[in-house]
Design an enzyme around this catalytic site. Structure first.
Site, PDB file in Angstrom:
ATOM      1  N   ARG A 198       0.820  -1.223   0.000  1.00  0.00           N
ATOM      2  CA  ARG A 198       0.000   0.000   0.000  1.00  0.00           C
ATOM      3  C   ARG A 198       0.850   1.268   0.000  1.00  0.00           C
ATOM      4  O   ARG A 198       0.455   2.292  -0.574  1.00  0.00           O
ATOM      5  CB  ARG A 198      -0.946  -0.007   1.210  1.00  0.00           C
ATOM      6  CG  ARG A 198      -2.085   1.015   1.114  1.00  0.00           C
ATOM      7  CD  ARG A 198      -2.939   1.034   2.366  1.00  0.00           C
ATOM      8  NE  ARG A 198      -4.128   1.856   2.206  1.00  0.00           N
ATOM      9  CZ  ARG A 198      -4.853   2.329   3.204  1.00  0.00           C
ATOM     10  NH1 ARG A 198      -4.527   2.037   4.464  1.00  0.00           N
ATOM     11  NH2 ARG A 198      -5.921   3.093   2.988  1.00  0.00           N
ATOM     12  N   SER A 204      -7.167   6.998  -0.743  1.00  0.00           N
ATOM     13  CA  SER A 204      -7.200   5.544  -0.670  1.00  0.00           C
ATOM     14  C   SER A 204      -8.219   5.195   0.407  1.00  0.00           C
ATOM     15  O   SER A 204      -8.076   5.597   1.567  1.00  0.00           O
ATOM     16  CB  SER A 204      -5.813   4.997  -0.302  1.00  0.00           C
ATOM     17  OG  SER A 204      -5.842   3.590  -0.174  1.00  0.00           O
ATOM     18  N   SER A 205      -9.259   4.483   0.023  1.00  0.00           N
ATOM     19  CA  SER A 205     -10.397   4.249   0.919  1.00  0.00           C
ATOM     20  C   SER A 205     -10.027   3.392   2.120  1.00  0.00           C
ATOM     21  O   SER A 205      -8.966   2.763   2.167  1.00  0.00           O
ATOM     22  CB  SER A 205     -11.531   3.564   0.153  1.00  0.00           C
ATOM     23  OG  SER A 205     -12.007   4.382  -0.895  1.00  0.00           O
ATOM     24  N   GLN A 206     -10.925   3.355   3.100  1.00  0.00           N
ATOM     25  CA  GLN A 206     -10.735   2.514   4.282  1.00  0.00           C
ATOM     26  C   GLN A 206     -10.628   1.051   3.835  1.00  0.00           C
ATOM     27  O   GLN A 206     -11.514   0.539   3.143  1.00  0.00           O
ATOM     28  CB  GLN A 206     -11.896   2.697   5.240  1.00  0.00           C
ATOM     29  CG  GLN A 206     -11.750   1.932   6.538  1.00  0.00           C
ATOM     30  CD  GLN A 206     -12.945   2.127   7.458  1.00  0.00           C
ATOM     31  OE1 GLN A 206     -14.066   2.314   6.994  1.00  0.00           O
ATOM     32  NE2 GLN A 206     -12.700   2.069   8.758  1.00  0.00           N
ATOM     33  N   PRO A 207      -9.572   0.355   4.206  1.00  0.00           N
ATOM     34  CA  PRO A 207      -9.359  -1.015   3.713  1.00  0.00           C
ATOM     35  C   PRO A 207     -10.509  -1.980   4.026  1.00  0.00           C
ATOM     36  O   PRO A 207     -10.837  -2.824   3.195  1.00  0.00           O
ATOM     37  CB  PRO A 207      -8.063  -1.427   4.399  1.00  0.00           C
ATOM     38  CG  PRO A 207      -7.329  -0.147   4.574  1.00  0.00           C
ATOM     39  CD  PRO A 207      -8.377   0.871   4.908  1.00  0.00           C
TER      40      PRO A 207
END
Length: 364
Positions: A32, A78-81
């Site tokens: 990431r 980058s969105s919440q995983p």
């Protein structure tokens, strides 16, 4: 690094997400940090750079990483995983699937899709965002992803896809997406409802597209016809003035976060004035019913108490209490129990398919 990634998977699971072996392998394999090479902004607005000690621990946490601001407001991230994992699981990606992603962001979600075996086309209307995603995918050694600068409404391509995933908040589904979807295909998209963006799974049918709720969510909104107002639109989020408690607490203990979202969704399905609002002296937004001015009405807190303001405070309090009572009497139906048919609405020059006539099913 191995410890950081193992801890990362544990954090995703801690949010109640069940990772399939394939999803767990993808999250463990894709680095990431490669997708945020210039750092990011945390929720409190602080900038975190790669040289900072908190960089890697935050990258491998279950947090949103904001990567671009426009006049101080997030416009790419980058969105919440854990949310990414839920959406990818709902997308049901199989090796060899052709996937269209609306909203390239950092490129990280496309990398996960490619690692799951998909051939991916990801589009973003922001050229600089698309360029950075393309570079990050190359640095990460991810094959099978094409990045395009294009309007999300039209997609900029006539290719056909087995799956479409949308990573930006929209008011409805573009007809162009359905035109490019295979007959047994699936769209997973966060669609505006009562001031939030619950994720919907949309499939085509004999009577047109139909939607089922996947999970609660909140996303940055898209631009253009994808966020057009329509006949079923709820009021935009608001900030309410001084309020008075006009109904006492009804639940002890108060509803947890997920149950409160379930109530919120149901209220929005039954009443078009439901949205969310900031309340004075409170540090979060709440389920609210706004009057026609958009600056007064009633807010229901997780314990069931109601705060209200404005000339119609009594009426909106009664409506809020009635909505909560209806939801409770039906057995507190979860968000995932709702289904809707969809109809064309929005901008006549660029229409969108929007949910209409939400109804409950017995399916949890």
């Amino acid at each position: 690094m191995e410890d950081a990634r193992r801890h990362y998977l544990d954090q995703i699971r801690r949010d109640g997400v069940t990772l399939t072996p394939a999803l767990a392998a993808a999250f463990a394999a894709v680095p990431r940090e490669v997708f945020v090479p210039d750092g990011f902004h945390r929720g409190d607005g602080r900038r975190v750079l790669p040289a900072d000690p908190e960089f890697l621990p935050t990258v491998y946490s279950n947090d949103v990483l904001v990567t671009k601001l426009n006049e101080g407001r997030p416009c790419s991230s980058s969105s919440q995983p854990s949310l990414m994992a839920i959406m990818l699981d709902a997308l049901d990606v199989r090796p060899g699937a052709r996937v269209l992603e609306i909203g390239a962001g950092t490129g990280y979600n496309a990398a996960l899709l490619a690692t799951l075996g998909a051939t991916v086309t990801t589009v973003d209307v922001q050229a600089d965002v698309a360029d950075r995603a393309r570079s990050a995918l190359a640095r990460a050694g991810i094959d099978g992803v094409r990045v395009s600068t294009a309007d999300g409404y039209t997609t900029g391509s006539d290719d056909r896809y087995d799956r479409i995933i949308v990573t930006v908040g929209v008011a409805g589904v573009s007809p162009h997406w359905l035109d490019r979807l295979e007959p047994d295909g699936l769209i997973v998209a966060p669609v505006e409802h009562a001031g939030t963006h619950p994720v919907l799974a949309v499939r085509t049918g004999a009577d047109g597209p139909a939607a089922a709720v996947v999970c609660p969510a909140g996303f940055m909104s898209a631009a253009g016809p994808l966020t057009a107002r329509h006949r079923g639109s709820h009021p935009p989020p608001a900030t309410l003035g001084d309020m008075t408690e006009t109904a006492p607490a009804r639940w002890d203990p108060a509803l947890d976060a997920l149950a409160y979202r379930d109530l919120w969704f149901a209220a929005g399905a039954w009443h078009r004035r439901v949205t969310h609002a900031a309340v004075p002296s409170r540090d979060q937004s709440y389920l609210a019913l706004l009057d026609d001015s958009g600056s007064a009405g009633a807010a229901m807190l997780p314990d069931g108490s109601v705060l209200s303001s404005g000339p119609d405070a009594e009426r909106y309090t009664a409506v809020a209490v009635a909505l909560a009572g209806r939801w409770w009497s039906l057995g507190r139906p979860p968000m995932r129990a709702w289904r809707a048919v969809m109809t064309l609405d929005g901008d006549p020059a660029a229409p969108i398919w929007v949910p209409r006539a939400w109804h409950l099913t017995r399916r949890p």
